[in-house]
Motif scaffolding. Structure first.
Motif, mmCIF file in Angstrom:
data_model
loop_
_atom_site.group_PDB
_atom_site.id
_atom_site.type_symbol
_atom_site.label_atom_id
_atom_site.label_comp_id
_atom_site.label_asym_id
_atom_site.label_seq_id
_atom_site.Cartn_x
_atom_site.Cartn_y
_atom_site.Cartn_z
ATOM 1 N N LEU A 272 4.485 -0.001 1.663
ATOM 2 C CA LEU A 272 4.460 1.444 1.894
ATOM 3 C C LEU A 272 4.998 2.201 0.682
ATOM 4 N N GLU A 368 10.374 -1.977 7.478
ATOM 5 C CA GLU A 368 9.034 -1.375 7.445
ATOM 6 C C GLU A 368 7.990 -2.253 8.122
ATOM 7 N N ARG A 755 8.364 1.205 13.450
ATOM 8 C CA ARG A 755 7.341 2.246 13.631
ATOM 9 C C ARG A 755 7.922 3.626 13.335
ATOM 10 N N TYR A 758 7.682 4.501 9.638
ATOM 11 C CA TYR A 758 6.331 4.940 9.275
ATOM 12 C C TYR A 758 6.076 6.359 9.774
ATOM 13 N N ARG A 762 5.250 9.894 7.655
ATOM 14 C CA ARG A 762 4.085 10.729 7.962
ATOM 15 C C ARG A 762 4.503 12.179 8.219
ATOM 16 N N ILE A 833 -2.359 6.837 5.477
ATOM 17 C CA ILE A 833 -1.093 7.432 5.897
ATOM 18 C C ILE A 833 -1.352 8.754 6.609
#
Length: 994
Positions: A272, A368, A755, A758, A762, A833
């Motif tokens: 990521l 991650e 999660r 992430y 975002r 993404i």
């Protein structure tokens, strides 16, 4: 070796350091120095310790010993100072150009107007300094996290003997003179001498660079080439024993090597991080184009005016420099350095909070990748079960007992069993300061010791270290453990292990008169039936056996008993079996169901029998309740059958025979088997590794739990390895995450936190893209239409601070919610993404903000009855109100859009749900609004801000808050469109069915 009585002396750390010098060990000088110290007995006297009882545990003795020999606390490098980070931040080329341009502006301004001409240049320099300080502070905190992580990674417990009593202590509390029990998988954190043990095969490649395994042996009289030296950093491949600690901390080989390291080893970028870096580069390119275009347009306007007026003076030079500064500032704002910062902050925050949830992250990538996992291979014992082993039934001497007390068993028989248990275990029971008993070591062995404790038999009376000559630790392949004791002139062999494995090796069975008789096939069949019944009750079954013999019958010499394990296990006498219960964790079923609902497949791999494995799997919902007994063979297999059906594990090597990777023998067959397979019983380390390799080849993201050294290959080869806190050092070293409570519920929490990382990124991307898009478009529009940017360089730098550092901190610290488990894992498909919902949010907010700012830019003076801010030769409080309102509205819209960006899905209507669960977010929002109002009220000519009335402040805040109304309208429209589309699809489906 000298036979003379050892003299009284104290061995110094320097002498011990010379003994463990690599060159001295190779050329035999270390062994010579060891012999000069009169061997083990002399060295123990020199270290003021005992070869059987260890050092004294009195606080005074420990304190004096630590003062003289040092401690084993992890090496911590001196931290880089904040000033050094500030200096490093100033090495950025873009910032350097901005600083030079600001200085030029400062000089020209002073020349043109000494009273106030310096303000803009000074303000830019101050803003740059603030940005640099914030960046440096973030880097300083980040380095602190890495140092702390590196230190905590090396923390584990060891078993030592002090005052003749075994106890478990942290490795950092080991002192010179301690006796440490070492076993397969152990990674030495100190230097020492092997004083008891056999068959030690040690891997020293991490220290010496040599891949050859080294054999370590106890030095005996007359030995001239024996190597008893155990070096810190090496690890045991096979065998076990007792080490006398000779060097700790900075005096050990590992400590000396670490002290020579000049910097903290930072991890490679996660997937990521790499993707965000690439995104930041692309956005930076757009910013470069926009900044260059803005500067060129402003310079063109300036040049045109100068040519028309036929003059070029100090004001024109100042305008030229200001145009360049503004273009550079646009570039500074456009470069989203907040992207990698947000990820670092999100992972650092997650790691800190996960520790409170009993999850210790060793590697950043673990935080991650766990969110992407699609398959979890879970152990049974301790992860799905409580790892509170208790003997609930037994069969000894041909008698069945329904509890651990075994009341009807003669005391002499109990003593024989207690002797076999005590001498063939390494676990122990200790009493804590509060008076409660604590079990330390393998929980199965602890259960056996507790059984003998209920018989009022003290295992310490039977465990005599001096009489122990050989010991082979439990191995997942052999599934047994064997210890050899020398008693007077005879030899006693004690063996325990998997029920049928030990039974098959026995030739005799013990009688209640402590005699032995032939173990007939009929009797073996009865015992096998008992083992099967125990397994059907979800009990772990262990068989216990012994043998009384002598060295000559074993073909060995008592002075140097070199004999194989198999030879010692000939002619075993069967004592009996025990059924050990390990209850399912109360939360296991709920956690497994939640993980499955999150789109993650849970599979159980265990060394237990098929009957036990299937029953536990049904209880915790790894196997659905509706799977019939006829279908079970497709969902549960023994390791041998699984291996045979998929073609086993193949190794791929290069021309020199070096291992490159692993492959599944028959991948097509594996894909078919893996579709339904949920349980592997009697699973070997190879089977576990085979499952990992196969699933990864299918494109799955695989997480594996493990606690033993034999789990290390699977943990290492998986995408994310989760080791148990109770596991071996090698298992922990091979893992990315350590579960401090050994609980499957922590696996669920790991998925949720992964999660959340992430999702946090975002949210930040959604916010930053909106700010970037609006700021770039309005700056260019302003340059093309009114011949200047509505936002000054200082104001742009403040906006940069808001959207990078503070927004990253606010959105990266959002706590996880159960809603994260309602979506499917993104797996290995590298999905974008930016989701469609995010695109809609960014575009809709950008359209609203640009429309509002356009109206303010061109119609604001008429609407608010104020002077125009553009086209003036000098700035005043009156004509400055126009662009101040523009700046104020722009910032307020970003603040309220930050609240909107907390939600990624357009199906989420309540934008304030969970708002007060993150006080960091609330604090940053309040601080930004308050500081913005202070800047506006008191910025003056320095910041080109005019003081606004309370009414204007309220109007600006209201326009900003309207971003939330826009967000709700967009959500309503999208939901209506989606419902309409779904209705049409349903009608179409009904029509097709009709």
């Amino acid at each position: 070796m000298s036979n003379s009585e050892p003299q009284s002396f104290i061995v110094t750390p320097e002498e011990l350091g010379q003994m463990f010098d690599q060159d001295n060990i190779r050329n035999g000088k270390s062994l010579e120095k060891f012999q000069n110290l009169h061997g083990v007995s002399g060295l123990c006297k020199g270290l003021l310790t005992s070869p059987t009882k260890g050092i004294s545990s009195s606080p005074l003795d420990l304190s004096l010993r630590e003062k003289f020999y040092g401690n084993n606390h992890p090496y911590v490098r001196k931290r880089t100072s904040i000033l050094e980070f500030i200096f490093d931040s100033l090495q950025d080329t873009v910032l350097q150009i901005l600083i030079v341009a600001a200085i030029i502006s400062l000089v020209i301004g002073i020349i043109e107007d000494p009273t106030s001409g310096w303000l803009e240049g000074a303000a830019i320099l101050l803003a740059v300094f603030i940005v640099v300080c914030v960046t440096a502070t973030n880097d300083y905190v980040k380095e602190g996290q890495f140092i702390k992580l590196n230190v905590e990674t090396n923390l584990h417990n060891v078993i030592v003997t002090r005052d003749g009593i075994e106890k478990e202590i942290p490795a950092k509390d080991i002192l010179t003179g301690d006796l440490i029990y070492v076993s397969p998988g152990e990674v030495f954190c100190v230097d020492g001498i092997l004083i008891r043990g056999n068959g030690l095969s040690v891997d020293e490649s991490s220290i010496t660079g040599e891949s050859k395994l080294m054999n370590k042996q106890v030095v005996r009289a007359g030995d001239t080439d024996t190597d008893p030296f155990l070096i810190s950093g090496a690890k045991i491949n096979q065998g076990n024993g007792v080490m006398l600690v000779c060097a700790v901390g900075k005096y050990s080989v590992l400590g000396k090597n670490r002290s020579m390291m000049n910097q903290v080893e930072e991890e490679a970028e996660t997937p990521l991080q790499e993707r965000l870096g690439e995104m930041a580069t692309n956005i930076g390119k757009i910013g470069f184009i926009a900044g260059t275009l803005l500067s060129l347009v402003l310079i063109a306007h300036l040049s045109y005016d100068a040519i028309r007026q036929e003059q070029w003076g100090a004001s024109e030079w100042e305008g030229l420099v200001s145009s360049i500064i503004l273009g550079i500032t646009i570039l500074v704002v456009a470069i989203p350095e907040g992207l990698p910062l947000a990820l670092t902050l999100a992972m650092a925050y997650s790691i800190l909070r996960m520790k409170k949830d009993n999850i210790f992250v060793r590697h950043l990538r673990g935080c991650e990748v766990m969110g992407a996992s699609t398959n979890i291979l879970s152990d049974k014992t301790g992860t799905l079960t409580q790892n509170k082993m208790t003997v609930t039934c037994a069969m000894f001497y041909n008698q069945f007992f329904s509890d651990a007390e075994c009341d009807e068993l003669p005391i002499e028989c109990k003593k024989m069993i207690a002797e076999s248990v005590a001498r063939n275990t390494t676990a122990f029971i200790t009493t804590r300061d509060d008076g409660k008993r604590e079990l330390v070591g393998d929980r199965t062995e602890c259960a056996l010791l507790m059984m003998t404790s209920k018989w009022n038999l003290d295992y310490h009376l039977y465990r005599v270290p001096e009489q122990q000559k050989l010991q082979w630790a439990f191995d997942s392949r052999s599934k047994r453990m064997t210890t050899v004791y020398e008693i007077d002139s005879g030899v006693r062999v004690y063996t325990k292990g998997a029920g049928e494995v030990i039974l098959d090796q026995c030739c005799y069975i013990a009688t209640s008169a402590n005699q032995k008789e032939i173990l007939t096939p009929e009797k073996k069949a009865e015992i096998r039936e008992a083992i099967r019944n125990f397994s059907n009750d979800s009990l772990r079954v262990l068989s216990i056996a012994y043998n009384a013999t002598n060295w000559s019958l074993l073909g060995a010499d008592s002075t140097d008993p070199k004999v194989s394990q198999e030879a010692c296990e000939n002619g075993l006498v069967f004592l009996g079996i025990v059924g050990i219960e390990d209850p399912l964790r109360p939360e296991a079923r709920k956690s497994v169901i939640q993980v499955q609902n999150a789109g993650v497949t849970v599979r159980m791999v265990t060394g237990d029998s098929m009957e036990t494995a299937v029953k536990i799997a049904r209880q915790c919902h790894i196997l659905d309740d509706d799977i019939s007994d006829q279908e079970i063979n497709e969902y549960a297999m023994e390791g041998a059958e699984f291996r045979q059906r998929v073609g086993g594990l193949r190794t791929v090597t290069d021309e020199e025979g070096k291992l490159l990777n692993f492959q599944v023998g028959n991948m097509d067959a594996f894909v078919v088997v893996a579709q339904k397979l949920r349980v592997i019983a009697r699973c070997s380390p190879e089977d576990k590794l085979l499952m990992v390799i196969g699933l990864r080849a299918m494109g799955e993201v695989v997480g594996v739990t493990g606690d033993g050294s034999n789990d290390a290959p699977a943990l290492k080869q998986s995408d994310i390895g989760l080791a148990m806190m109770s596991g071996t050092p090698l298992a922990k070293e091979s893992a990315d995450i350590i579960l401090l409570d050994d609980n499957f519920d922590s696996v669920l929490k790991s998925v949720k936190w992964g999660r959340n990382v992430y999702a946090s990124i975002r949210k930040f991307v959604q916010f930053q893209l909106t700010v970037n898009l609006v700021a770039l478009i309005m700056s260019i529009v302003g340059a093309l239409t009114v011949e200047e940017s509505p936002l000054t360089a200082v104001q742009m730098l403040w906006v940069n601070l808001i959207m990078d550092s503070m927004a990253a901190l606010a959105l990266a610290t959002e706590p996880p919610t159960d809603g994260l488990l309602s979506s499917k894992p993104f797996g290995r498909n590298n999905e974008s993404i930016i989701t469609p919902d995010m695109y809609i949010t960014v575009v809709s907010q950008a359209i609203y903000q640009i429309a509002v700012l356009m109206i303010i830019l061109f119609l604001g003076p008429m609407i608010f009855n104020i002077e125009y801010g553009w086209g003036n030769e000098e700035w005043t409080e009156e004509n400055g109100m126009h662009f101040t309102i523009f700046f104020h509205v722009f910032v307020m819209m970003q603040v309220f859009n930050e609240i909107n960006c907390r939600k990624l899905s357009l199906n989420e209507w309540n934008l304030f749900k969970g708002f007060f669960n993150n006080w960091m977010f609330v604090g940053i929002i309040v601080f930004t609004i308050a500081f913005q109002m202070i800047l506006v009220q008191f910025g003056g000519q320095t910041l080109k801000c005019s003081a606004l009335s309370l009414e204007f402040h309220a109007i600006c805040i209201a326009i900003g808050a309207a971003c939330l109304i826009v967000a709700l309208i967009v959500r309503m429209i999208v939901c209506l469109i989606r419902k309409s589309k779904k209705r049409d699809e349903d009608l179409e489906t009904v029509g097709l069915l009709a």
